[in-house]
Write an enzyme that holds these catalytic residues in place. Structure first.
Site, short mmCIF file in Angstrom:
data_model
loop_
_atom_site.label_atom_id
_atom_site.label_comp_id
_atom_site.label_asym_id
_atom_site.label_seq_id
_atom_site.Cartn_x
_atom_site.Cartn_y
_atom_site.Cartn_z
N GLU A 36 3.61 19.05 8.27
CA GLU A 36 4.25 20.27 8.76
C GLU A 36 4.29 21.35 7.67
O GLU A 36 3.34 22.09 7.51
CB GLU A 36 5.65 19.95 9.30
CG GLU A 36 5.61 19.01 10.51
CD GLU A 36 6.98 18.69 11.05
OE1 GLU A 36 7.96 19.33 10.62
OE2 GLU A 36 7.09 17.79 11.92
N GLY A 39 8.11 21.28 1.44
CA GLY A 39 9.57 21.34 1.34
C GLY A 39 10.23 20.25 2.16
O GLY A 39 11.34 19.83 1.85
N THR A 41 11.98 17.66 4.92
CA THR A 41 13.25 17.62 5.64
C THR A 41 14.33 18.41 4.92
O THR A 41 15.07 19.18 5.53
CB THR A 41 13.70 16.17 5.84
OG1 THR A 41 12.78 15.51 6.72
CG2 THR A 41 15.09 16.10 6.45
N GLY A 187 29.16 9.16 15.22
CA GLY A 187 28.87 8.80 13.84
C GLY A 187 29.66 9.65 12.87
O GLY A 187 29.53 10.87 12.86
N SER A 277 24.57 11.05 15.32
CA SER A 277 24.46 11.07 13.87
C SER A 277 24.75 9.66 13.34
O SER A 277 25.81 9.38 12.80
CB SER A 277 25.46 12.08 13.29
OG SER A 277 25.40 12.08 11.89
N ASP A 319 13.16 8.83 0.86
CA ASP A 319 13.78 8.24 2.05
C ASP A 319 12.98 7.09 2.63
O ASP A 319 13.55 6.18 3.23
CB ASP A 319 13.97 9.31 3.14
CG ASP A 319 15.10 10.28 2.83
OD1 ASP A 319 15.61 10.26 1.69
OD2 ASP A 319 15.47 11.05 3.73
N HIS A 452 41.41 27.32 -18.99
CA HIS A 452 42.46 27.63 -18.01
C HIS A 452 42.43 29.14 -17.71
O HIS A 452 42.30 29.95 -18.62
CB HIS A 452 43.83 27.26 -18.58
CG HIS A 452 44.96 27.67 -17.72
ND1 HIS A 452 45.34 26.98 -16.59
CD2 HIS A 452 45.81 28.73 -17.82
CE1 HIS A 452 46.37 27.57 -16.03
NE2 HIS A 452 46.69 28.65 -16.75
#
Length: 473
Positions: A36, A39, A41, A187, A277, A319, A452
């Site tokens: 596709e 980059g 998914t 999910g 999900s 993955d 701080h």
């Protein structure tokens, strides 16, 4: 037509293109085969577009609450088409950046479906890549080595296939043209929680159902409980130990009716749309693995400690090998695989020392062992926890919920885990990651002078609290 390369990478996602750039730096002739867009998914269907939507949702929520900061804002409304346009603009800009990086590295890119062929006239062993495109002659790439980086896809529930209209997966949800009035999310993992937070900020009525005892089941229990409490405070309904009955999901023109088994009793839920999900599966089918000796388990490719498959010249990363399915993990696995190919370097990635982030409201981030896992492994532990409500910058921001929790070995004082929930913790977790890499102790973190007022003061105070030395709480 055939061409020879030192390395061909199947998949141009975060793992694939980073591996290709490193290979080019080390002098390998390199090609990427991408089905596709470069980059993958992360850039097109995950990290970047979802965080762009989360940011728009955050700005909308902050605008609605502007009066708390003494700012009067009239007629705040969502222009969802503009939200989507902004998301797409960001993705396009980053996509062009990746293409430029690949071009700069003199890396060849072949767009099409790459399939690994078995031994043939091109090569005596499996590994020739056939690049296939509709209506065109296949191109043959003959590599000395291959890295499979084909990524993953949303997993379906057995008996229930998303249609992209009423029943969605995360890919579908990213392309919504208008917001639903209500969403049932099946999910309560990271993706489910991020979508629940985003949609709720956009004004959608959200319900989460999760099969485990609590949402975010892989996170420290204190983080999971705090996240559930804060999501419910915003009106999100959460049901745990809840099992969707796939054969009892009914669709009408206006809504979905779903029967869910909760503690042995059936409960009917109604929503305009449903988001599935329930994890991800490896993209291991239809890439020619059956022509090799490569082993697969539950859709994921099995590799050794240097990411080699059973075919030693074929590696796999990201993955597709399961494990921590995170973009930064895939990138580092890709670099490790390339460096092993070039000079035999064994780069041992300590997966316990990799930060994990959740970009909901509130954010959550963690590294190392959870309290439960540390105890299960037999550690005698000591724990420090410090709340954001005692941090001045958190009050200035108007985000006082959450805390930082630090887990250390009682005997050695070694840092075992750091878990955060609250404002901007995904940006602060890297201090903990560096501490883990440097084998820092809570004492050393506590002795580090944090400026701080900053949110990072919470980390120093949490480290001091491990030994009962916190100052401001």
């Amino acid at each position: 037509m055939s061409r020879e390369y030192d390395l061909v990478i199947l998949g141009g996602g975060t793992g694939g293109y980073v591996a290709a750039i490193r290979a080019s730096q080390l002098g390998l002739s390199t090609a990427i085969v991408e089905k596709e867009k470069l980059g993958g998914t992360c850039l097109h269907k995950g990290c970047i577009p979802s965080k762009a939507l989360l940011r728009s949702a955050e700005v909308y929520r902050q605008s609605l609450n502007a009066s708390e900061f003494g700012i009067d804002v009239a007629a705040v409304r969502i222009n969802f088409s503009a939200v989507q346009k902004r998301k797409n603009t960001i993705v396009d800009q980053l996509h062009n950046g990746v293409k430029s990086l690949v071009k700069k590295g003199k890396i060849d890119v072949y767009y099409g479906t790459g399939r690994i062929l078995g031994p043939s006239i091109f090569s005596p062993m499996a590994g020739t890549i056939s690049v296939e495109r509709d209506g065109e002659e296949n191109e043959m790439l003959i590599p000395k080595n291959i890295i499979i980086a084909t990524g993953s896809s949303p997993r379906n529930l057995e008996g229930l296939t998303p249609d992209g209209k009423r029943i969605l997966n995360s890919d579908h949800a990213l392309e919504m043209t208008e917001l639903p009035k209500s969403m049932l999310i099946v999910g309560g993992g990271v993706i489910g929680v991020e979508w629940a937070s985003m949609l709720s900020d956009f004004g959608v009525k959200v319900t989460i159902i999760e099969t485990s005892n609590h949402i975010l089941p892989s996170e420290d229990t204190d983080i999971s409980k705090e996240m559930a409490k804060l999501l419910e405070k915003r009106g999100i309904e959460i049901y745990t130990r809840a099992f969707l009955q796939a054969d009892k999901v009914n669709l009408s023109d206006k809504n979905i009716k779903a029967t869910v088994l909760i503690d042995g009793e059936e409960k009917l839920f109604e929503a305009e749309k449903m988001l599935i999900s329930v994890g991800r599966k490896g993209n291991s089918s239809d890439i020619g693995l059956d022509n090799t000796e490569i082993e697969i388990e539950s859709s994921f490719i099995k590799v050794n400690e240097v990411y080699q498959t059973k075919e030693k010249h074929i590696y796999a990363i990201g993955d597709i090998i399961g494990g921590l399915q995170l973009a930064h993990v895939a990138s580092n696995e890709g670099i490790a695989a390339v460096e092993h190919i070039v000079n035999g370097t064994v780069k041992n990635i300590n997966y316990d020392n990799i930060a994990r982030c959740i970009y909901s409201t509130p954010e959550a981030a963690s590294i190392g062992l959870t309290e439960e896992k540390a105890r299960k492994l037999g550690y005698s532990i000591k724990v420090g926890k410090f709340p954001f409500k005692a941090i001045g910058k958190a009050l200035v921001y108007g985000e006082m919920e959450g805390f930082v929790k630090i887990i250390a070995d009682q005997n050695t004082n070694d840092l075992l885990g750091v878990h955060m929930i609250g404002p901007h913790v995904t940006d602060m977790i890297s201090e903990a990651a560096l501490a883990m890499i440097l084998d820092a102790t809570p004492w050393e973190i506590g002795e580090t002078i944090h400026p701080h007022p900053t949110l990072s003061e919470v980390i120093g105070e949490a480290a001091l609290s491990v030994d009962g030395r916190a100052i401001h709480f």
